[in-house]
Design a protein around this motif. Sequence first.
Motif, mmCIF file in Angstrom:
data_model
loop_
_atom_site.group_PDB
_atom_site.id
_atom_site.type_symbol
_atom_site.label_atom_id
_atom_site.label_comp_id
_atom_site.label_asym_id
_atom_site.label_seq_id
_atom_site.Cartn_x
_atom_site.Cartn_y
_atom_site.Cartn_z
ATOM 1 N N TYR A 166 0.802 -1.219 0.000
ATOM 2 C CA TYR A 166 0.000 0.000 0.000
ATOM 3 C C TYR A 166 0.841 1.279 0.000
ATOM 4 C CZ TYR A 166 -4.105 -2.873 0.870
ATOM 5 O OH TYR A 166 -5.119 -3.792 0.765
ATOM 6 N N ILE A 167 2.104 1.185 0.387
ATOM 7 C CA ILE A 167 2.927 2.397 0.434
ATOM 8 C C ILE A 167 4.110 2.347 -0.526
ATOM 9 C CG2 ILE A 167 2.236 2.983 2.786
ATOM 10 C CD1 ILE A 167 4.904 1.876 3.790
ATOM 11 N N LYS A 168 4.212 1.294 -1.279
ATOM 12 C CA LYS A 168 5.347 1.123 -2.208
ATOM 13 C C LYS A 168 5.513 2.310 -3.158
ATOM 14 C CE LYS A 168 7.099 -3.411 -3.448
ATOM 15 N NZ LYS A 168 7.543 -3.751 -2.142
ATOM 16 N N ASP A 169 4.420 2.818 -3.711
ATOM 17 C CA ASP A 169 4.524 3.927 -4.658
ATOM 18 C C ASP A 169 4.085 5.272 -4.053
ATOM 19 O OD1 ASP A 169 1.839 3.268 -4.541
ATOM 20 O OD2 ASP A 169 1.499 3.479 -6.691
ATOM 21 N N SER A 170 4.020 5.338 -2.735
ATOM 22 C CA SER A 170 3.671 6.585 -2.049
ATOM 23 C C SER A 170 4.912 7.438 -1.861
ATOM 24 C CB SER A 170 3.059 6.298 -0.679
ATOM 25 O OG SER A 170 1.853 5.594 -0.822
ATOM 26 N N TYR A 171 4.720 8.739 -1.908
ATOM 27 C CA TYR A 171 5.817 9.670 -1.679
ATOM 28 C C TYR A 171 5.828 10.116 -0.215
ATOM 29 C CZ TYR A 171 9.146 13.375 -2.621
ATOM 30 O OH TYR A 171 10.271 14.163 -2.618
ATOM 31 N N ILE A 172 4.623 10.325 0.324
ATOM 32 C CA ILE A 172 4.468 10.735 1.727
ATOM 33 C C ILE A 172 3.612 9.683 2.421
ATOM 34 C CG2 ILE A 172 3.545 12.487 3.295
ATOM 35 C CD1 ILE A 172 3.983 14.545 1.074
ATOM 36 N N VAL A 173 4.070 9.255 3.601
ATOM 37 C CA VAL A 173 3.352 8.231 4.364
ATOM 38 C C VAL A 173 3.191 8.706 5.809
ATOM 39 C CG1 VAL A 173 3.386 5.841 5.181
ATOM 40 C CG2 VAL A 173 4.312 6.394 2.913
ATOM 41 N N ILE A 228 6.247 0.621 9.555
ATOM 42 C CA ILE A 228 6.025 1.617 8.502
ATOM 43 C C ILE A 228 7.199 2.593 8.454
ATOM 44 C CG2 ILE A 228 4.568 3.572 7.794
ATOM 45 C CD1 ILE A 228 2.193 1.998 9.141
ATOM 46 N N GLY A 229 7.607 3.090 9.616
ATOM 47 C CA GLY A 229 8.700 4.053 9.692
ATOM 48 C C GLY A 229 10.010 3.502 9.157
ATOM 49 N N ILE A 230 10.332 2.271 9.525
ATOM 50 C CA ILE A 230 11.573 1.642 9.074
ATOM 51 C C ILE A 230 11.540 1.423 7.563
ATOM 52 C CG2 ILE A 230 12.932 -0.493 9.194
ATOM 53 C CD1 ILE A 230 12.153 -0.551 12.234
ATOM 54 N N TYR A 231 10.429 0.908 7.054
ATOM 55 C CA TYR A 231 10.306 0.680 5.604
ATOM 56 C C TYR A 231 10.488 1.991 4.836
ATOM 57 C CZ TYR A 231 8.364 -0.262 1.018
ATOM 58 O OH TYR A 231 8.195 -0.355 -0.338
ATOM 59 N N CYS A 232 9.805 3.044 5.288
ATOM 60 C CA CYS A 232 9.868 4.325 4.584
ATOM 61 C C CYS A 232 11.275 4.922 4.626
ATOM 62 C CB CYS A 232 8.853 5.298 5.173
ATOM 63 S SG CYS A 232 7.149 4.857 4.789
ATOM 64 N N SER A 233 11.927 4.832 5.757
ATOM 65 C CA SER A 233 13.295 5.350 5.871
ATOM 66 C C SER A 233 14.238 4.629 4.922
ATOM 67 C CB SER A 233 13.799 5.218 7.308
ATOM 68 O OG SER A 233 13.076 6.089 8.149
ATOM 69 N N LYS A 234 14.110 3.322 4.852
ATOM 70 C CA LYS A 234 14.968 2.523 3.968
ATOM 71 C C LYS A 234 14.687 2.793 2.498
ATOM 72 C CE LYS A 234 15.909 -1.432 6.958
ATOM 73 N NZ LYS A 234 15.627 -2.841 7.230
ATOM 74 N N ASN A 235 13.470 3.234 2.195
ATOM 75 C CA ASN A 235 13.071 3.405 0.802
ATOM 76 C C ASN A 235 12.916 4.871 0.386
ATOM 77 O OD1 ASN A 235 12.512 0.570 -0.408
ATOM 78 N ND2 ASN A 235 11.733 0.481 1.692
ATOM 79 N N GLY A 236 13.498 5.771 1.145
ATOM 80 C CA GLY A 236 13.554 7.185 0.755
ATOM 81 C C GLY A 236 12.220 7.890 0.667
ATOM 82 N N LYS A 237 11.303 7.564 1.543
ATOM 83 C CA LYS A 237 9.989 8.212 1.542
ATOM 84 C C LYS A 237 9.906 9.228 2.679
ATOM 85 C CE LYS A 237 7.840 4.138 -0.435
ATOM 86 N NZ LYS A 237 7.748 4.717 -1.767
#
Length: 192
Positions: free
Chosen positions: A66-73, A86-95
């Motif tokens: 659900y957040i793979k192609d999101s810019y802001i989460v 969610i926080g760890i995934y986003c940090s690792k993936n530049g979101k």
Amino acid sequence: MLYPINLKIDNMKITIIGGGKVAYRKCMNFLDFNKKVTVISKDFIEEFENIKYDIEMIKDNYEEKYIKDSYIVIGATNNKKVNEEIGIYCSKNGKLVNIVDNPKLCNFTVPSYIKRGDLLLSVSTGGKSPSLSAKIRKELEETYDETYEEYINILGKAREQIINNTLDIQKRREDIKKLLNLSIEELIKTLE
């Protein structure tokens, strides 16, 4: 320390994970800037019913897809472990990510703000005291009421007129500064 920035979010996909009061408030902030968001939650508070046509609601548990192609989460669930994931995934993936219950996992915070047309005043305590931000925002709301929306529009037109009609840069700067001391009525007369 946080760096203040205003983002143009027109073409950014924004996803909020959570269906409670905090998620609703975050969602309303984006709607205030005419941005449709996707909200993921198994359960939604009833307030979401009022905005269901303005957002995309997905009734499901959080999954990375659900957040793979999101810019802001925004991670706003009532489950610290899920928010952390969610926080760890986003940090690792530049979101850009905001985890509402863990400032250490955030790479941005959302300030308390007042929006009067193009006038945007924001207050932040860096996540240390949202209550203080809200208190200051309420004080600013009294000073900068709804009339500032019209004032900013007229001020912008008067400024543009000076820029287009004054070649001398120093005189241009002086004339633009003088505009700030004029009332709405006086600004309107400068446009005539």
